[in-house]
Design a protein around this motif. Structure first.
Motif, PDB file in Angstrom:
ATOM      1  N   VAL A  82       1.049  -1.422  -0.209  1.00 59.63           N
ATOM      2  CA  VAL A  82       0.207  -0.246  -0.124  1.00 59.63           C
ATOM      3  C   VAL A  82       0.751   1.677  -0.075  1.00 59.63           C
ATOM      4  O   VAL A  82       0.808   2.055  -1.194  1.00 59.63           O
ATOM      5  CB  VAL A  82      -0.661  -0.179   1.316  1.00 59.63           C
ATOM      6  N   PHE A  83       1.897   1.391   1.291  1.00 64.42           N
ATOM      7  CA  PHE A  83       2.735   3.096   0.977  1.00 64.42           C
ATOM      8  C   PHE A  83       3.880   2.399  -0.278  1.00 64.42           C
ATOM      9  O   PHE A  83       4.153   3.942  -0.714  1.00 64.42           O
ATOM     10  CB  PHE A  83       3.635   2.596   2.431  1.00 64.42           C
ATOM     11  N   GLN A  84       4.203   1.624  -0.749  1.00 58.50           N
ATOM     12  CA  GLN A  84       4.752   1.534  -1.840  1.00 58.50           C
ATOM     13  C   GLN A  84       3.937   2.435  -3.520  1.00 58.50           C
ATOM     14  O   GLN A  84       4.646   2.937  -4.097  1.00 58.50           O
ATOM     15  CB  GLN A  84       4.985   0.323  -2.148  1.00 58.50           C
ATOM     16  N   GLN A  85       2.472   1.599  -3.058  1.00 58.54           N
ATOM     17  CA  GLN A  85       1.940   2.723  -4.146  1.00 58.54           C
ATOM     18  C   GLN A  85       1.314   4.390  -3.616  1.00 58.54           C
ATOM     19  O   GLN A  85       0.063   4.579  -4.217  1.00 58.54           O
ATOM     20  CB  GLN A  85       0.871   1.545  -4.813  1.00 58.54           C
ATOM     21  N   ALA A  86       1.359   4.053  -1.967  1.00 58.30           N
ATOM     22  CA  ALA A  86       0.698   5.562  -2.333  1.00 58.30           C
ATOM     23  C   ALA A  86       0.795   7.225  -2.632  1.00 58.30           C
ATOM     24  O   ALA A  86       0.851   7.782  -2.258  1.00 58.30           O
ATOM     25  CB  ALA A  86       0.630   5.131  -1.018  1.00 58.30           C
ATOM     26  N   CYS A  87       2.025   7.365  -2.828  1.00 62.35           N
ATOM     27  CA  CYS A  87       1.902   8.659  -3.974  1.00 62.35           C
ATOM     28  C   CYS A  87       1.011   9.626  -3.702  1.00 62.35           C
ATOM     29  O   CYS A  87       1.212  10.491  -3.582  1.00 62.35           O
ATOM     30  CB  CYS A  87       3.511   9.208  -4.534  1.00 62.35           C
ATOM     31  N   GLU A  88       0.097   8.907  -4.866  1.00 70.57           N
ATOM     32  CA  GLU A  88      -0.885   9.432  -4.914  1.00 70.57           C
ATOM     33  C   GLU A  88      -2.086   9.928  -3.601  1.00 70.57           C
ATOM     34  O   GLU A  88      -2.234  11.149  -3.917  1.00 70.57           O
ATOM     35  CB  GLU A  88      -2.456   8.673  -6.262  1.00 70.57           C
ATOM     36  N   GLU A  89      -1.509   8.887  -3.075  1.00 68.91           N
ATOM     37  CA  GLU A  89      -2.681   8.881  -1.756  1.00 68.91           C
ATOM     38  C   GLU A  89      -2.383  10.453  -0.981  1.00 68.91           C
ATOM     39  O   GLU A  89      -2.792  11.627  -0.375  1.00 68.91           O
ATOM     40  CB  GLU A  89      -2.574   7.793  -0.672  1.00 68.91           C
ATOM     41  N   LYS A 112      -2.185   6.758   9.236  1.00 69.68           N
ATOM     42  CA  LYS A 112      -4.004   6.355   9.291  1.00 69.68           C
ATOM     43  C   LYS A 112      -4.777   6.814   7.903  1.00 69.68           C
ATOM     44  O   LYS A 112      -5.681   5.734   7.606  1.00 69.68           O
ATOM     45  CB  LYS A 112      -4.544   7.288  10.257  1.00 69.68           C
ATOM     46  N   ALA A 113      -4.618   8.519   7.523  1.00 61.66           N
ATOM     47  CA  ALA A 113      -4.846   8.704   6.748  1.00 61.66           C
ATOM     48  C   ALA A 113      -4.992   8.096   5.152  1.00 61.66           C
ATOM     49  O   ALA A 113      -5.807   7.816   4.063  1.00 61.66           O
ATOM     50  CB  ALA A 113      -5.592  10.324   5.856  1.00 61.66           C
ATOM     51  N   ILE A 114      -3.922   7.292   4.754  1.00 60.51           N
ATOM     52  CA  ILE A 114      -3.732   6.835   3.432  1.00 60.51           C
ATOM     53  C   ILE A 114      -3.705   5.140   3.098  1.00 60.51           C
ATOM     54  O   ILE A 114      -4.500   5.132   2.760  1.00 60.51           O
ATOM     55  CB  ILE A 114      -1.557   6.951   3.699  1.00 60.51           C
ATOM     56  N   LEU A 115      -3.902   4.221   4.917  1.00 60.91           N
ATOM     57  CA  LEU A 115      -4.612   3.461   4.517  1.00 60.91           C
ATOM     58  C   LEU A 115      -6.201   3.302   4.964  1.00 60.91           C
ATOM     59  O   LEU A 115      -6.729   3.216   3.344  1.00 60.91           O
ATOM     60  CB  LEU A 115      -4.987   3.164   5.522  1.00 60.91           C
ATOM     61  N   GLU A 116      -6.879   4.498   4.820  1.00 60.22           N
ATOM     62  CA  GLU A 116      -8.278   4.699   4.284  1.00 60.22           C
ATOM     63  C   GLU A 116      -8.816   5.242   3.387  1.00 60.22           C
ATOM     64  O   GLU A 116      -9.156   4.329   2.791  1.00 60.22           O
ATOM     65  CB  GLU A 116      -8.440   6.246   5.478  1.00 60.22           C
ATOM     66  N   ILE A 117      -7.781   6.083   2.493  1.00 59.23           N
ATOM     67  CA  ILE A 117      -7.934   6.429   1.483  1.00 59.23           C
ATOM     68  C   ILE A 117      -7.807   5.194   0.358  1.00 59.23           C
ATOM     69  O   ILE A 117      -8.571   5.019  -0.467  1.00 59.23           O
ATOM     70  CB  ILE A 117      -6.895   7.420   1.182  1.00 59.23           C
ATOM     71  N   SER A 118      -6.654   4.763   0.549  1.00 67.29           N
ATOM     72  CA  SER A 118      -6.258   3.562  -0.468  1.00 67.29           C
ATOM     73  C   SER A 118      -7.616   2.567  -0.429  1.00 67.29           C
ATOM     74  O   SER A 118      -7.991   1.179  -0.950  1.00 67.29           O
ATOM     75  CB  SER A 118      -5.217   2.641   0.081  1.00 67.29           C
ATOM     76  N   ASP A 119      -8.134   2.426   0.856  1.00 69.79           N
ATOM     77  CA  ASP A 119      -8.723   0.880   1.526  1.00 69.79           C
ATOM     78  C   ASP A 119     -10.290   1.875   0.936  1.00 69.79           C
ATOM     79  O   ASP A 119     -11.374   1.038  -0.266  1.00 69.79           O
ATOM     80  CB  ASP A 119      -9.182   0.742   2.981  1.00 69.79           C
ATOM     81  N   PHE A 120     -10.697   3.098   0.886  1.00 68.67           N
ATOM     82  CA  PHE A 120     -11.828   3.476  -0.349  1.00 68.67           C
ATOM     83  C   PHE A 120     -11.506   3.639  -1.445  1.00 68.67           C
ATOM     84  O   PHE A 120     -13.063   2.812  -1.907  1.00 68.67           O
ATOM     85  CB  PHE A 120     -12.142   4.719   0.479  1.00 68.67           C
ATOM     86  N   TYR A 143     -13.808  11.489  -2.492  1.00 73.33           N
ATOM     87  CA  TYR A 143     -13.641  10.509  -1.120  1.00 73.33           C
ATOM     88  C   TYR A 143     -13.425  12.377   0.288  1.00 73.33           C
ATOM     89  O   TYR A 143     -13.871  12.245   1.417  1.00 73.33           O
ATOM     90  CB  TYR A 143     -12.301  10.268  -1.295  1.00 73.33           C
ATOM     91  N   PHE A 144     -13.193  13.254  -0.256  1.00 73.77           N
ATOM     92  CA  PHE A 144     -13.005  14.393   0.838  1.00 73.77           C
ATOM     93  C   PHE A 144     -13.731  15.218   0.204  1.00 73.77           C
ATOM     94  O   PHE A 144     -14.555  16.276   1.055  1.00 73.77           O
ATOM     95  CB  PHE A 144     -11.724  15.373   0.336  1.00 73.77           C
ATOM     96  N   SER A 145     -14.873  14.615  -0.788  1.00 75.31           N
ATOM     97  CA  SER A 145     -16.878  15.550  -1.040  1.00 75.31           C
ATOM     98  C   SER A 145     -16.312  17.351  -1.803  1.00 75.31           C
ATOM     99  O   SER A 145     -16.667  17.907  -1.072  1.00 75.31           O
ATOM    100  CB  SER A 145     -16.913  15.951   0.022  1.00 75.31           C
ATOM    101  N   TYR A 146     -14.903  17.543  -2.396  1.00 77.03           N
ATOM    102  CA  TYR A 146     -14.726  18.832  -2.540  1.00 77.03           C
ATOM    103  C   TYR A 146     -14.381  19.271  -4.074  1.00 77.03           C
ATOM    104  O   TYR A 146     -13.753  17.776  -5.003  1.00 77.03           O
ATOM    105  CB  TYR A 146     -13.062  19.121  -1.980  1.00 77.03           C
TER     106      TYR A 146
END
Length: 256
Positions: A82-89, A112-120, A143-146
């Motif tokens: 997950v963290f290897q691929q988390a540059c976008e998150e 925590k936030a990165i894991l939650e975004i990836s799970d979403f 995800y952020f409703s923005y």
């Protein structure tokens, strides 16, 4: 009687001339004030940019936004997929913290936030690995409703500087093997995203929060090198890159 009429005529003529002169002076003052007001508004609207000729402009001073930093692996656990691929998150997280006016995020909260975004992403789209500029923007909006986010294509360094000058920050998909960051594990990521938070006019460097290294806060890239590395990629897991096309995600702050 003739003399009296002549005097009255002279007085009337003088009064008309005086009133006319006042009208001209007053009208000139109003025009000048209006012109100055418009010029001031234009300066306030774009404090870092000066228009020169059509299609040409130059940023007039350095720009830097205060944006909280996190690496994509806050605790250095790069062996986790997950963290290897988390540059976008990580990039979208930092951008949204800036939008919300936050000045800091702890490693615990970032992790925590990165894991939650990836799970979403996994639950709603079926993937969490590499995401293109377009799909990253969709995830941010969902995800952020923005929605104050825009994807622009076929861009260069001038386009990035213009958005910075207009008060926005920018997420750019990159070929990480071309930027020459000494803190990347060689040869660097072929698909990577970086958050651009400023530009140094004197050194001609983009100032970034690069989530690909724990040393990424305020990391600087020479403008020409950065521009040459701009490269969008296809959503998926190490999908072939058949077309080299630049893109950026412009994140704008809503003014209240």
């Amino acid at each position: 009687m003739k003399i009296k009429s002549y005097i009255i005529f002279i007085l009337l003529a003088f009064s008309l001339l005086t009133l006319g002169g006042l009208f001209v002076i007053n009208n000139t003052m109003e025009t000048t004030e209006t012109t100055e007001t418009l010029e001031n508004l234009e300066t306030m609207a774009q404090p870092y940019v000066v228009e020169r000729t059509e299609g040409e402009w130059e940023i007039t001073q350095s720009v830097l936004f205060d944006v909280p930093f996190t690496s994509q692996a806050p605790f250095g656990n790069w062996d986790n997929q997950v963290f290897q691929q988390a540059c976008e998150e990580a990039s979208m997280l930092m951008a949204m913290l800036w939008v919300e006016g936050k000045e800091f995020i702890s490693k615990e909260d970032a992790n925590k936030a990165i894991l939650e975004i990836s799970d979403f992403e996994e639950k709603n789209y079926g993937y969490f690995e590499d995401t293109s500029a377009e799909d990253t923007a969709i995830i941010m909006k969902d995800y952020f409703s923005y929605n104050n986010i825009e994807v622009l294509y076929d861009i260069g360094s001038q386009d990035i500087k213009r958005e910075l000058a207009n008060g926005s920050i920018v997420i750019t998909p990159m070929n990480g093997q071309k930027v020459g960051n000494p803190f990347y594990t060689p040869p660097g990521p072929l698909r990577h995203m970086i958050l651009v938070v400023g530009y140094d006019r004197e050194t001609k460097e983009f100032i970034t929060n690069d989530p690909g290294t724990r040393h990424g806060e305020g990391f600087r890239y020479k403008e020409d090198i950065f521009e040459a590395a701009l490269q969008d990629y296809i959503t998926g897991h190490k999908e072939p890159i058949d077309e080299i096309r630049s893109a950026m995600i412009v994140v704008r702050r809503i003014s209240f």
